[in-house]
Write a protein that holds these residues in place. Structure first.
Motif, PDB file in Angstrom:
ATOM      1  N   ARG A  35       0.863  -1.177   0.000  1.00 16.38           N
ATOM      2  CA  ARG A  35       0.000   0.000   0.000  1.00 16.38           C
ATOM      3  C   ARG A  35       0.904   1.233   0.000  1.00 16.38           C
ATOM      4  NH1 ARG A  35      -5.128  -0.754   1.737  1.00 16.38           N
ATOM      5  NH2 ARG A  35      -4.656  -2.814   0.864  1.00 16.38           N
ATOM      6  N   ALA A  36       0.858   2.003  -1.092  1.00 21.76           N
ATOM      7  CA  ALA A  36       1.827   3.085  -1.294  1.00 21.76           C
ATOM      8  C   ALA A  36       1.224   4.476  -1.190  1.00 21.76           C
ATOM      9  CB  ALA A  36       2.503   2.931  -2.660  1.00 21.76           C
ATOM     10  N   TRP A  37      -0.091   4.567  -1.143  1.00 25.06           N
ATOM     11  CA  TRP A  37      -0.767   5.845  -0.931  1.00 25.06           C
ATOM     12  C   TRP A  37      -2.193   5.545  -0.494  1.00 25.06           C
ATOM     13  CZ3 TRP A  37      -5.244   7.737  -3.159  1.00 25.06           C
ATOM     14  CH2 TRP A  37      -5.566   9.065  -2.821  1.00 25.06           C
ATOM     15  N   THR A  38      -2.715   6.351   0.432  1.00 23.28           N
ATOM     16  CA  THR A  38      -4.068   6.125   0.922  1.00 23.28           C
ATOM     17  C   THR A  38      -4.753   7.452   1.197  1.00 23.28           C
ATOM     18  OG1 THR A  38      -3.150   5.899   3.153  1.00 23.28           O
ATOM     19  CG2 THR A  38      -3.679   3.854   1.981  1.00 23.28           C
ATOM     20  N   ALA A  39      -6.069   7.413   1.198  1.00 17.85           N
ATOM     21  CA  ALA A  39      -6.895   8.551   1.606  1.00 17.85           C
ATOM     22  C   ALA A  39      -8.107   7.984   2.319  1.00 17.85           C
ATOM     23  CB  ALA A  39      -7.320   9.377   0.399  1.00 17.85           C
ATOM     24  N   SER A  40      -8.291   8.350   3.561  1.00 19.46           N
ATOM     25  CA  SER A  40      -9.363   7.796   4.374  1.00 19.46           C
ATOM     26  C   SER A  40     -10.721   8.322   3.896  1.00 19.46           C
ATOM     27  CB  SER A  40      -9.132   8.182   5.842  1.00 19.46           C
ATOM     28  OG  SER A  40     -10.020   7.517   6.689  1.00 19.46           O
ATOM     29  N   PRO A  41     -11.617   7.463   3.382  1.00 21.00           N
ATOM     30  CA  PRO A  41     -12.885   7.948   2.812  1.00 21.00           C
ATOM     31  C   PRO A  41     -13.855   8.436   3.882  1.00 21.00           C
ATOM     32  CG  PRO A  41     -12.300   5.761   1.961  1.00 21.00           C
ATOM     33  CD  PRO A  41     -11.423   6.019   3.144  1.00 21.00           C
ATOM     34  N   LEU A  42     -14.621   9.460   3.513  1.00 24.59           N
ATOM     35  CA  LEU A  42     -15.671   9.977   4.371  1.00 24.59           C
ATOM     36  C   LEU A  42     -16.767  10.561   3.503  1.00 24.59           C
ATOM     37  CD1 LEU A  42     -14.933  13.506   5.767  1.00 24.59           C
ATOM     38  CD2 LEU A  42     -13.308  12.415   4.239  1.00 24.59           C
ATOM     39  N   PRO A  43     -17.957  10.797   4.074  1.00 23.26           N
ATOM     40  CA  PRO A  43     -18.997  11.489   3.312  1.00 23.26           C
ATOM     41  C   PRO A  43     -18.770  12.988   3.369  1.00 23.26           C
ATOM     42  CG  PRO A  43     -19.851  10.791   5.443  1.00 23.26           C
ATOM     43  CD  PRO A  43     -18.445  10.280   5.360  1.00 23.26           C
ATOM     44  N   PRO A  44     -18.615  13.654   2.235  1.00 23.41           N
ATOM     45  CA  PRO A  44     -18.404  15.110   2.262  1.00 23.41           C
ATOM     46  C   PRO A  44     -19.677  15.831   2.677  1.00 23.41           C
ATOM     47  CG  PRO A  44     -18.596  14.336   0.009  1.00 23.41           C
ATOM     48  CD  PRO A  44     -18.596  13.110   0.874  1.00 23.41           C
ATOM     49  N   PRO A  45     -19.566  17.089   3.117  1.00 23.52           N
ATOM     50  CA  PRO A  45     -20.771  17.879   3.391  1.00 23.52           C
ATOM     51  C   PRO A  45     -21.657  17.930   2.146  1.00 23.52           C
ATOM     52  CG  PRO A  45     -18.794  19.019   4.133  1.00 23.52           C
ATOM     53  CD  PRO A  45     -18.328  17.852   3.345  1.00 23.52           C
ATOM     54  N   ARG A  62       0.569  11.072  -4.859  1.00 25.66           N
ATOM     55  CA  ARG A  62       2.005  10.789  -4.822  1.00 25.66           C
ATOM     56  C   ARG A  62       2.245   9.411  -4.230  1.00 25.66           C
ATOM     57  NH1 ARG A  62       6.170  14.228  -5.385  1.00 25.66           N
ATOM     58  NH2 ARG A  62       4.934  16.095  -4.968  1.00 25.66           N
ATOM     59  N   THR A  63       2.896   8.546  -4.997  1.00 25.71           N
ATOM     60  CA  THR A  63       3.181   7.201  -4.519  1.00 25.71           C
ATOM     61  C   THR A  63       4.275   7.229  -3.452  1.00 25.71           C
ATOM     62  OG1 THR A  63       4.872   6.764  -6.188  1.00 25.71           O
ATOM     63  CG2 THR A  63       2.586   6.232  -6.760  1.00 25.71           C
ATOM     64  N   GLY A  64       4.209   6.287  -2.525  1.00 27.10           N
ATOM     65  CA  GLY A  64       5.201   6.233  -1.455  1.00 27.10           C
ATOM     66  C   GLY A  64       6.208   5.114  -1.600  1.00 27.10           C
ATOM     67  N   ALA A  65       6.155   4.387  -2.729  1.00 27.72           N
ATOM     68  CA  ALA A  65       7.078   3.269  -2.933  1.00 27.72           C
ATOM     69  C   ALA A  65       7.284   3.067  -4.428  1.00 27.72           C
ATOM     70  CB  ALA A  65       6.530   1.995  -2.291  1.00 27.72           C
ATOM     71  N   ALA A  69       4.507  -2.053 -11.227  1.00 29.51           N
ATOM     72  CA  ALA A  69       3.069  -2.117 -11.505  1.00 29.51           C
ATOM     73  C   ALA A  69       2.293  -1.511 -10.344  1.00 29.51           C
ATOM     74  CB  ALA A  69       2.631  -3.559 -11.745  1.00 29.51           C
ATOM     75  N   LEU A  70       1.055  -1.093 -10.653  1.00 29.86           N
ATOM     76  CA  LEU A  70       0.178  -0.469  -9.664  1.00 29.86           C
ATOM     77  C   LEU A  70      -1.157  -1.190  -9.622  1.00 29.86           C
ATOM     78  CD1 LEU A  70       0.586   3.296 -10.699  1.00 29.86           C
ATOM     79  CD2 LEU A  70       1.766   2.156  -8.828  1.00 29.86           C
ATOM     80  N   ARG A  71      -1.886  -0.987  -8.548  1.00 28.04           N
ATOM     81  CA  ARG A  71      -3.314  -1.294  -8.491  1.00 28.04           C
ATOM     82  C   ARG A  71      -4.036  -0.081  -7.919  1.00 28.04           C
ATOM     83  NH1 ARG A  71      -4.096  -7.078  -5.511  1.00 28.04           N
ATOM     84  NH2 ARG A  71      -3.539  -5.718  -3.765  1.00 28.04           N
ATOM     85  N   LEU A  72      -5.180   0.230  -8.502  1.00 27.05           N
ATOM     86  CA  LEU A  72      -5.992   1.361  -8.064  1.00 27.05           C
ATOM     87  C   LEU A  72      -7.086   0.859  -7.130  1.00 27.05           C
ATOM     88  CD1 LEU A  72      -6.866   4.361  -8.344  1.00 27.05           C
ATOM     89  CD2 LEU A  72      -8.180   3.650 -10.365  1.00 27.05           C
ATOM     90  N   ARG A  73      -7.298   1.596  -6.036  1.00 29.99           N
ATOM     91  CA  ARG A  73      -8.339   1.247  -5.078  1.00 29.99           C
ATOM     92  C   ARG A  73      -9.372   2.375  -5.052  1.00 29.99           C
ATOM     93  NH1 ARG A  73      -5.841  -3.017  -2.317  1.00 29.99           N
ATOM     94  NH2 ARG A  73      -7.650  -3.236  -0.952  1.00 29.99           N
ATOM     95  N   LEU A  74     -10.627   2.026  -5.346  1.00 29.36           N
ATOM     96  CA  LEU A  74     -11.723   2.977  -5.325  1.00 29.36           C
ATOM     97  C   LEU A  74     -12.674   2.624  -4.186  1.00 29.36           C
ATOM     98  CD1 LEU A  74     -12.497   3.115  -9.168  1.00 29.36           C
ATOM     99  CD2 LEU A  74     -10.945   4.567  -7.857  1.00 29.36           C
ATOM    100  N   LEU A 183      -3.581   3.463  -3.619  1.00 28.14           N
ATOM    101  CA  LEU A 183      -2.765   2.853  -4.663  1.00 28.14           C
ATOM    102  C   LEU A 183      -1.882   1.800  -4.032  1.00 28.14           C
ATOM    103  CD1 LEU A 183      -1.405   5.814  -6.859  1.00 28.14           C
ATOM    104  CD2 LEU A 183      -3.041   4.061  -7.573  1.00 28.14           C
ATOM    105  N   ASP A 184      -1.800   0.645  -4.672  1.00 29.65           N
ATOM    106  CA  ASP A 184      -0.842  -0.385  -4.300  1.00 29.65           C
ATOM    107  C   ASP A 184       0.281  -0.391  -5.329  1.00 29.65           C
ATOM    108  OD1 ASP A 184      -2.606  -1.130  -2.298  1.00 29.65           O
ATOM    109  OD2 ASP A 184      -3.460  -2.779  -3.450  1.00 29.65           O
TER     110      ASP A 184
END
Length: 399
Positions: A35-45, A62-65, A69-74, A183-184
């Motif tokens: 796991r090279a980048w993350t964003a904690s999901p939330l419900p926006p206003p 921005r990737t951290g590693a 190859a990559l994998r996208l996480r939605l 992103l992985d």
């Protein structure tokens, strides 16, 4: 019978070889995923929810590693509608758009309340490279799962699929980044993952990808590990306005800990800087309402520690930063902060601790943030403050 068994075994071996030499399988089995980048999901206003129709959204992360190859996480975790992604691409530093597929198909459904992981995408990246993610959504859809990223806004196009276009006409932009949750990166071996876990002080949502200095302490810490030749990857799982005990901006720390920490493969440490927003509710309490107590916050920390230890994850505790002068300051809240910080440093609950408040406190008044190290709201460290925090954290805590 023995001959038939040998034939059967040979056929099974050939089938296995065929199954594992598809392009996706090669990427899957050539190494592990980090796991090279993350964003904690939330419900926006409600006024920040992006509704998209026959348009392309593009965000840069921005990737951290490094890896081939990559994998996208939605994520559609907070959505009340199925999201149909009709096309997706990733573009790395070389400028080439690479199509993203899901189960071998260009189009995908993100079910209500669910995440979605892409197939492997052959796109070599280096650590700290910028990557553009483009998603085309044809049907009119509200995107109710996002992450605040005002410093690196999401760009939404005029009508059309521009997932392969270097430039397009911008119809709108959003300070909340919809759908994109991680992103992985493929790696020859699993690397240790450190989660920077907290609220806006950890997330610094105004941080631009091209900021002249490192403006999130987790990102600056990641670069220190890289400069020291160590394998650790630091990802940030933080939400501005987040609380330990109760939902505020997004799910509470207690609620999201499984998703943001325990379910991430390879996590060895979580570094927690949280609690100031719980303390800030004391200033907003109506007469007669129960106030947040130090015991409640300490109890929440103990729960996070216990749950992390069940997964053999070490927990690093940071003291809550000063906030006198902010609109949420009260003497009662300050007493809670002092009591919680005393427990963090001396209570023995964490595997390692660091008195982070001293790094950014005003030497003349330790109850306040130093003026050169904050944005002027007496609550949030600025880019210089975030960098100083990261430079002060001993790497030896993460052993």
């Amino acid at each position: 019978m023995p001959r038939l068994n040998r034939v059967s075994r040979c056929l099974a071996t050939l089938a296995l070889i065929a199954a594992t030499t598809t392009p996706a399988a090669v990427a899957q089995h050539a190494g592990g995923w980090v796991r090279a980048w993350t964003a904690s999901p939330l419900p926006p206003p409600p006024d920040k929810v992006v509704t998209i129709e026959n348009a392309t959204l593009r965000a840069t992360v921005r990737t951290g590693a490094a890896g081939p190859a990559l994998r996208l996480r939605l994520s559609n975790e907070h959505g009340s509608d199925v999201v149909r992604v009709n096309a997706a691409t990733i573009r790395g530093p070389g400028g080439t758009f690479v199509p993203v597929t899901f189960g071998g198909k260009r189009e995908a459904r993100i079910e209500i309340g669910a995440p979605l992981v892409s197939d492997p995408v052959r796109l070599p990246v280096k650590a700290f490279d910028l990557v553009d993610v483009s998603l085309f959504v044809k049907d009119k859809t509200p995107l109710s799962t996002a992450h605040q990223a005002g410093g690196a806004p999401t760009i939404i196009s005029a009508p059309g699929d521009f997932t392969n276009a270097a430039q397009f006409t911008e119809a709108q932009r959003s300070t909340f980044r919809p759908l994109i949750a991680g992103l992985d990166v493929q790696s020859p071996a699993q690397r240790p993952i450190i989660v920077a876990f907290g609220d806006s002080i950890t997330d610094n949502t105004g941080c631009a990808n091209d900021a002249p200095v490192i403006c999130r302490w987790g990102d600056a810490l990641a670069r220190r590990f890289a400069a020291a030749g160590r394998p650790e990857v630091v990802i940030t799982q933080a939400i501005g306005g987040n609380r330990l005990l109760a939902p505020g901006a997004g799910p509470s720390a207690l609620m999201r800990f499984d998703r943001d920490v325990l379910s991430v493969p390879g996590v060895t440490h979580v570094a927690i800087l949280e609690g100031i927003n719980d303390i800030g509710t004391i200033a907003l309490a109506k007469p007669g309402e129960p106030l947040v107590t130090a015991d409640q916050l300490i109890g929440a920390f103990k729960q996070l520690i216990a749950r992390a230890h069940e997964h053999a994850i070490k927990v690093v505790g940071f003291t809550i930063l000063p906030y006198q002068g902010s609109g949420r300051y009260t003497d009662a809240g300050e007493a809670v902060r002092v009591a919680v910080n005393r427990w963090i440093m001396t209570g023995g609950g964490f595997d390692a601790v660091f008195d982070l408040e001293k790094t950014v406190a005003d030497p003349a008044n330790p109850k306040r943030l130093a003026t050169p190290l904050q944005f002027g709201d007496d609550l949030h460290p600025n880019d210089a403050g975030e960098t100083k925090m990261a430079e002060a954290i001993p790497l030896s805590l993460f052993r």
